[in-house]
Design an enzyme around this catalytic site. Structure first.
Site, PDB file in Angstrom:
ATOM      1  N   GLU A 112      -9.777   2.968  -4.763  1.00  0.00           N
ATOM      2  CA  GLU A 112      -9.685   3.643  -3.932  1.00  0.00           C
ATOM      3  C   GLU A 112      -8.328   4.712  -4.959  1.00  0.00           C
ATOM      4  O   GLU A 112      -7.059   4.549  -4.748  1.00  0.00           O
ATOM      5  CB  GLU A 112      -9.574   4.603  -2.721  1.00  0.00           C
ATOM      6  CG  GLU A 112     -10.139   3.572  -1.847  1.00  0.00           C
ATOM      7  CD  GLU A 112      -9.685   3.748  -0.369  1.00  0.00           C
ATOM      8  OE1 GLU A 112     -10.765   4.140   0.685  1.00  0.00           O
ATOM      9  OE2 GLU A 112      -8.775   2.963   0.233  1.00  0.00           O
ATOM     10  N   ASP A 172       0.826  -0.807   0.126  1.00  0.00           N
ATOM     11  CA  ASP A 172      -0.003  -0.215  -0.273  1.00  0.00           C
ATOM     12  C   ASP A 172       0.646   1.206  -0.335  1.00  0.00           C
ATOM     13  O   ASP A 172       2.196   0.958  -0.052  1.00  0.00           O
ATOM     14  CB  ASP A 172      -0.677   0.203   1.602  1.00  0.00           C
ATOM     15  CG  ASP A 172      -2.030   0.351   0.759  1.00  0.00           C
ATOM     16  OD1 ASP A 172      -2.103   1.868   0.444  1.00  0.00           O
ATOM     17  OD2 ASP A 172      -2.965  -0.266   0.659  1.00  0.00           O
ATOM     18  N   HIS A 178      -3.050   3.226  -4.660  1.00  0.00           N
ATOM     19  CA  HIS A 178      -2.134   2.729  -3.238  1.00  0.00           C
ATOM     20  C   HIS A 178      -0.968   2.053  -3.280  1.00  0.00           C
ATOM     21  O   HIS A 178      -1.067   1.083  -2.904  1.00  0.00           O
ATOM     22  CB  HIS A 178      -2.576   1.628  -2.398  1.00  0.00           C
ATOM     23  CG  HIS A 178      -4.133   2.034  -1.379  1.00  0.00           C
ATOM     24  ND1 HIS A 178      -4.463   2.427  -0.807  1.00  0.00           N
ATOM     25  CD2 HIS A 178      -5.246   1.892  -2.511  1.00  0.00           C
ATOM     26  CE1 HIS A 178      -5.748   2.845  -0.374  1.00  0.00           C
ATOM     27  NE2 HIS A 178      -6.133   2.567  -1.188  1.00  0.00           N
TER      28      HIS A 178
END
Ligand code: ACM
Length: 548
Positions: free
Chosen positions: A316, A181, A252
């Site tokens: 995301e 991440d 990420h």
């Protein structure tokens, strides 16, 4: 009734008891040796009895005379993870069609004994008796899991192994490890050493909820060597658990971009993993060389993890860097891609082709539905149930993990003393209500729902003590929701859970007590991002409009 948790499909109890003694013997069909070995280890630790094992077809004889006997047999007619368990005055008989079923049978047997059977050494004069039962059981869903984020806070191998033991106790069969991440890269990739040398460490960590709030000033990091991963995967497999790795893309990505700036968009690459929480604009570029790099990473990951599914994240991913970057826009024209959503689909599709060429299936968070989803891809539905609905209706397999029900890092109450309150209030009862299958699906569509998992994001879980507090007892409730068929009733579950908490105490789990947090669990000055139910509903409505 026996206080089995998860609750079995059918069980009967009759008067009398099965008593274990130091002269007891274990015997098994060779195919179930692994579960017997685990049972032998557990009983040896907690009772001190070293029980010999005889395996059919070898020259160690099965038990003779009056000694208590625990026997594992194969019954090929049982469901893949199903089992039967029958205790009589002289024996415990367990049957299963697979080692996994054998593990779950052994876990059920352990629950018949006093809770101290979960300790690591004998304590005092326990009488090791079990009630006389007949249990027939099989799980409702084939995917019963938990995701552990080992990026935001690193969990050393020893802690992962302990977590695996706790999953096995609850007959959960999948550990999803979130390995990369923005804030760190946690798995050694031998062809790209800087991923962990640089990407494995961040200089400090945000404390408050908002960017710009104080930082702790302490470096944080760590990673698993490939041997650590082999150990974790083998340890899990020996307990009936599959480890599913996650390598996040195309968002990420900051830890990877900090390690290898050529993976980033434009020229201002960060030099360290991110020190903040939240959604980060730093994402991978869409060059052929970046796809090659990531396929090389995945080739090593595939070597390490035998799981059918490989998770590639996909959540995301803000598209700002792609929108603003001239080279990305040129690349979109080269590829004939019309907008940035479609570009994410193209990216995920390329990775999916590579996984398919290696015989693996792609799994991604439900954002991978936006812009079109490649055939054969499966979806982790986290933003409510919209992802599960859309994916199952389009014929894709789904693992449900809705954030309003099974994000176990979310706060359990509105108490002011709740440590680092985050997310929406997710009570034990709410977690117990988990049903992975949206009611809107018809029977054919519902078959695409493989099951579900609880997710443990670790922005605010910086130790195993906090993990225990967040995960338990809610994970026990989720385990039953995923295992038990038919009607479930929280009022019926609650007293069984009380008995089960004694097992968690014996296993050394610092679960959240019904009366709330203990003083040590408060972290004054640290806050998470909390949301009201109304805010969460409005957020979900925006997502639904995007997907359907
Ligand atoms: C997620 O919670 N971002 C999958």
């Amino acid at each position: 009734m026996p206080t089995l948790l998860p609750r079995p499909q059918t069980s009967t109890i009759s008067p009398g008891e099965f008593a274990l003694s130091p002269d007891a013997r274990l015997s098994t069909h060779p195919d179930l040796l692994e579960p017997v070995l685990r049972l032998q280890e557990r009983l040896r630790a907690s009772t001190g009895f070293v029980l010999p094992i005889s395996v059919d077809g070898t020259d160690v004889p099965d038990t003779e005379g009056d000694a208590p006997r625990i026997r594992f047999d194969v019954d090929a007619t049982l469901a893949p993870e199903g089992f039967t368990l029958e205790t009589t005055r002289r024996s415990a008989m367990l049957t299963a069609s697979t080692p996994r079923g054998g593990h779950w049978a052994a876990q059920a047997l352990l629950q018949l004994f006093p809770a101290a059977v979960h300790r690591r050494s004998p304590v005092g004069d326990t009488r090791w008796t079990a009630p006389l039962v007949q249990v027939d059981d099989e799980p409702k869903f084939p995917w019963r899991g938990a995701m552990l984020d080992v990026v935001r806070h690193f969990a050393p191998t020893r802690d992962v192994l302990r977590f695996i033991d706790l999953l096995a106790m609850h007959r959960l069969n999948t550990l999803h490890l979130h390995l990369t991440d923005d804030q760190g890269w946690r798995v050694e990739i031998t062809r790209y050493p800087r991923l962990t040398e640089v990407g494995g460490w961040r200089p400090e960590t945000q404390l408050g909820a908002a960017h710009g709030s104080a930082a702790d000033g302490r470096p944080h990091g760590g990673f698993y060597t490939q041997d650590d991963i082999r150990e974790i995967v083998a340890y899990a497999a020996a307990r009936g658990i599959t480890v599913v790795p996650e390598i996040e893309l195309p968002g990420h990505a900051q830890a990877a971009v900090a390690a290898y700036p050529e993976l980033g968009v434009g020229h201002a690459a960060p030099t360290t993993p991110w020190t903040l929480w939240g959604v980060n604009p730093v994402i991978f570029n869409v060059e052929e060389s970046t796809i090659d790099f990531l396929c090389g990473v995945l080739d090593e990951v595939i070597e390490l993890f035998p799981s059918e599914y490989i998770c590639i994240g996909g959540d995301e991913c803000p598209k700002v860097q792609w929108v603003e970057d001239e080279r990305t826009q040129e690349r979109m024209r080269e590829l004939g891609v019309h907008d940035e959503e479609e570009l994410q689909s193209w990216f995920v599709g390329r990775i999916g082709q590579h996984l398919a060429s290696r015989g693996r299936k792609l799994l991604g968070w439900d954002e991978i539905l936006e812009g079109g989803l490649a055939d054969g891809a499966s979806v982790l539905s986290w933003r409510g149930r919209v992802g599960a609905l859309g994916a199952a209706r389009a014929g894709h397999d789904v693992v449900a993990c809705p954030e309003d029900t099974v994000y176990l890092d979310y706060r359990e109450s509105d108490l002011a003393t709740e440590p680092i309150p985050t997310g929406t209030v997710t009570t034990l009862e709410k977690a117990y209500s988990f049903d992975p299958v949206p009611a809107e699906l018809d029977a054919d569509e519902a078959r695409h729902v493989l099951g579900g998992q609880a997710n443990l994001w670790t922005e605010h879980i910086d130790s195993m003590r906090v993990l225990d507090y967040r995960a338990f007892p809610r994970l026990a409730a989720v385990a039953e929701a995923l295992w038990t068929r038919g009607e479930r009733d929280y009022a019926e579950f609650a007293p069984r859970l009380t008995a089960h908490l004694a097992r968690l105490d014996a296993a050394g789990v610092e679960y959240r007590r019904a009366d709330g947090p203990r003083p040590w669990q408060e972290r004054p000055g640290v806050s998470g991002r909390t949301r009201s139910v109304e805010e969460a509903a409005a957020h979900l409505a925006r997502i639904t409009a995007n997907i359907s």
